[in-house]
Design an enzyme around this catalytic site. Structure first.
Site, PDB file in Angstrom:
ATOM      1  N   HIS A  33       0.864  -1.187   0.000  1.00  0.00           N
ATOM      2  CA  HIS A  33       0.000   0.000   0.000  1.00  0.00           C
ATOM      3  C   HIS A  33       0.899   1.236   0.000  1.00  0.00           C
ATOM      4  O   HIS A  33       1.727   1.413   0.883  1.00  0.00           O
ATOM      5  CB  HIS A  33      -0.884  -0.048   1.247  1.00  0.00           C
ATOM      6  CG  HIS A  33      -1.902   1.036   1.331  1.00  0.00           C
ATOM      7  ND1 HIS A  33      -3.122   0.963   0.692  1.00  0.00           N
ATOM      8  CD2 HIS A  33      -1.893   2.221   1.997  1.00  0.00           C
ATOM      9  CE1 HIS A  33      -3.821   2.056   0.971  1.00  0.00           C
ATOM     10  NE2 HIS A  33      -3.094   2.835   1.752  1.00  0.00           N
ATOM     11  N   ASP A  35       1.039   5.187   0.002  1.00  0.00           N
ATOM     12  CA  ASP A  35       0.262   6.385   0.358  1.00  0.00           C
ATOM     13  C   ASP A  35       0.877   7.642  -0.229  1.00  0.00           C
ATOM     14  O   ASP A  35       1.969   8.049   0.179  1.00  0.00           O
ATOM     15  CB  ASP A  35       0.219   6.535   1.886  1.00  0.00           C
ATOM     16  CG  ASP A  35      -0.693   5.517   2.549  1.00  0.00           C
ATOM     17  OD1 ASP A  35      -1.866   5.446   2.175  1.00  0.00           O
ATOM     18  OD2 ASP A  35      -0.210   4.793   3.448  1.00  0.00           O
ATOM     19  N   MET A  68      -3.981  10.543  -1.845  1.00  0.00           N
ATOM     20  CA  MET A  68      -4.599  11.565  -0.986  1.00  0.00           C
ATOM     21  C   MET A  68      -4.136  12.904  -1.515  1.00  0.00           C
ATOM     22  O   MET A  68      -3.309  13.599  -0.912  1.00  0.00           O
ATOM     23  CB  MET A  68      -4.164  11.332   0.472  1.00  0.00           C
ATOM     24  CG  MET A  68      -4.877  10.143   1.083  1.00  0.00           C
ATOM     25  SD  MET A  68      -4.055   9.506   2.552  1.00  0.00           S
ATOM     26  CE  MET A  68      -2.867   8.409   1.793  1.00  0.00           C
ATOM     27  N   ASP A 175      -8.522   1.084   6.013  1.00  0.00           N
ATOM     28  CA  ASP A 175      -7.182   1.664   6.137  1.00  0.00           C
ATOM     29  C   ASP A 175      -7.151   2.599   7.339  1.00  0.00           C
ATOM     30  O   ASP A 175      -7.866   3.598   7.375  1.00  0.00           O
ATOM     31  CB  ASP A 175      -6.879   2.431   4.837  1.00  0.00           C
ATOM     32  CG  ASP A 175      -5.491   3.028   4.801  1.00  0.00           C
ATOM     33  OD1 ASP A 175      -4.667   2.711   5.673  1.00  0.00           O
ATOM     34  OD2 ASP A 175      -5.238   3.828   3.867  1.00  0.00           O
TER      35      ASP A 175
HETATM   36  C1  DX5 Z   1      -3.217   7.118   6.529  1.00  0.00           C
HETATM   37  C2  DX5 Z   1      -2.761   6.145   5.493  1.00  0.00           C
HETATM   38  C3  DX5 Z   1      -2.605   4.748   5.978  1.00  0.00           C
HETATM   39  C4  DX5 Z   1      -1.617   4.542   7.096  1.00  0.00           C
HETATM   40  C5  DX5 Z   1      -2.115   3.399   7.929  1.00  0.00           C
HETATM   41  O1  DX5 Z   1      -3.672   8.269   5.908  1.00  0.00           O
HETATM   42  O2  DX5 Z   1      -3.684   6.105   4.412  1.00  0.00           O
HETATM   43  O3  DX5 Z   1      -2.362   3.845   4.901  1.00  0.00           O
HETATM   44  O4  DX5 Z   1      -0.320   4.244   6.650  1.00  0.00           O
HETATM   45  O5  DX5 Z   1      -1.272   3.263   9.019  1.00  0.00           O
HETATM   46  P1  DX5 Z   1      -1.676   2.481  10.341  1.00  0.00           P
HETATM   47  O6  DX5 Z   1      -1.934   1.045   9.965  1.00  0.00           O
HETATM   48  O7  DX5 Z   1      -0.492   2.685  11.198  1.00  0.00           O
HETATM   49  O8  DX5 Z   1      -2.919   3.144  10.895  1.00  0.00           O
HETATM   50 ZN    ZN Z   2      -3.575   4.554   2.885  1.00  0.00          ZN
END
Ligand code: DX5
Ligand code: ZN
Length: 215
Positions: A33, A35, A68, A175
């Site tokens: 994944h 981000d 995002m 997520d």
């Molecule tokens: C947050 C991201 C996530 C994040 C999740 O905006 O989209 O993908 O990395 O991290 P954890 O599992 O630590 O909540």
């Molecule tokens: Zn994410």
């Protein structure tokens, strides 16, 4: 329905990313994944196209790209060309949702739409038949390591009922704040693609952690 675990590399050791990718490949993780944050849609800035291109060269794993960013439509082709297998955009972004789904599919990539914790499941109603996946954010997007927001569970269940009643082949991804306690809750509600960052990268035994989250 098959369950998948997607490892958020936001929590990885960035100076040793290749080593981290090898570790993930051996752990039974199904996807990486990725981000992407632009500092405008969310209050954080991460990595983008050049890093994705390097990750693509380093692994054959499914690359699950979570955009995002304010105008995802503008960058769909760049992310597809840089190696994304799945592209997720936010319905709250400035891009037209239908156009963005079509642009993603035109690149031969799987299309997913994300909704923030405060956004209703209805936001994806019109595009649901065209989507390969819906991402229900279980924290406010922007940072890893946050706590799971309980009120998102009903929304997962609502979407699962809607998808099943329409006979659609659409995954539900979650997520944010996914760990050993919250994974069973979201799976029971109908989520089948579980993103996890901090929980996986903190684990002493990564393979066991992946197995536990996958269920
Ligand atoms: C947050 C991201 C996530 C994040 C999740 O905006 O989209 O993908 O990395 O991290 P954890 O599992 O630590 O909540
Ligand atoms: Zn994410």
């Amino acid at each position: 329905m098959k369950n998948y675990v997607s490892a958020s590399i936001l929590s990885a050791d960035m100076l040793n990313l290749e080593r981290e990718i090898r570790r993930l490949e051996e752990s039974g993780v199904d996807m990486l994944h990725f981000d992407v944050m632009d500092g405008v849609f969310v209050n954080n800035i991460t990595y983008g196209l050049p890093v994705l291109q390097q990750v693509r060269k380093a692994t054959g794993m499914t690359l699950d790209v979570h955009l995002m960013i304010t105008d995802p439509l503008k960058y769909v082709k760049n992310f597809a060309d840089s190696g994304a297998d799945i592209i997720t955009f936010h319905t709250e972004s400035e891009s037209d949702a239908k156009e963005t789904v079509r642009a993603i599919k035109a690149c031969g990539v799987k299309a997913a739409a994300a909704i923030k914790p405060g956004t209703s499941a209805d936001a994806v109603c019109d595009i649901l038949p065209e989507l390969d996946m819906v991402l229900v954010m279980t924290v406010e997007p922007g940072f890893g390591g946050q706590s799971f927001i309980e009120s998102t569970v009903d929304k997962i269940a609502t979407l699962r009922r809607r998808i099943d009643s329409l006979g659609l082949d659409c995954d539900i991804q979650v997520d944010g704040g996914i760990n050993y306690d919250t994974a069973p809750v979201v799976r029971k509600a109908g989520a089948n693609v579980l993103v996890s960052g901090s929980c996986l990268f903190r684990a002493d035994d990564l393979t066991e952690a992946v197995r536990s989250i996958k269920g």
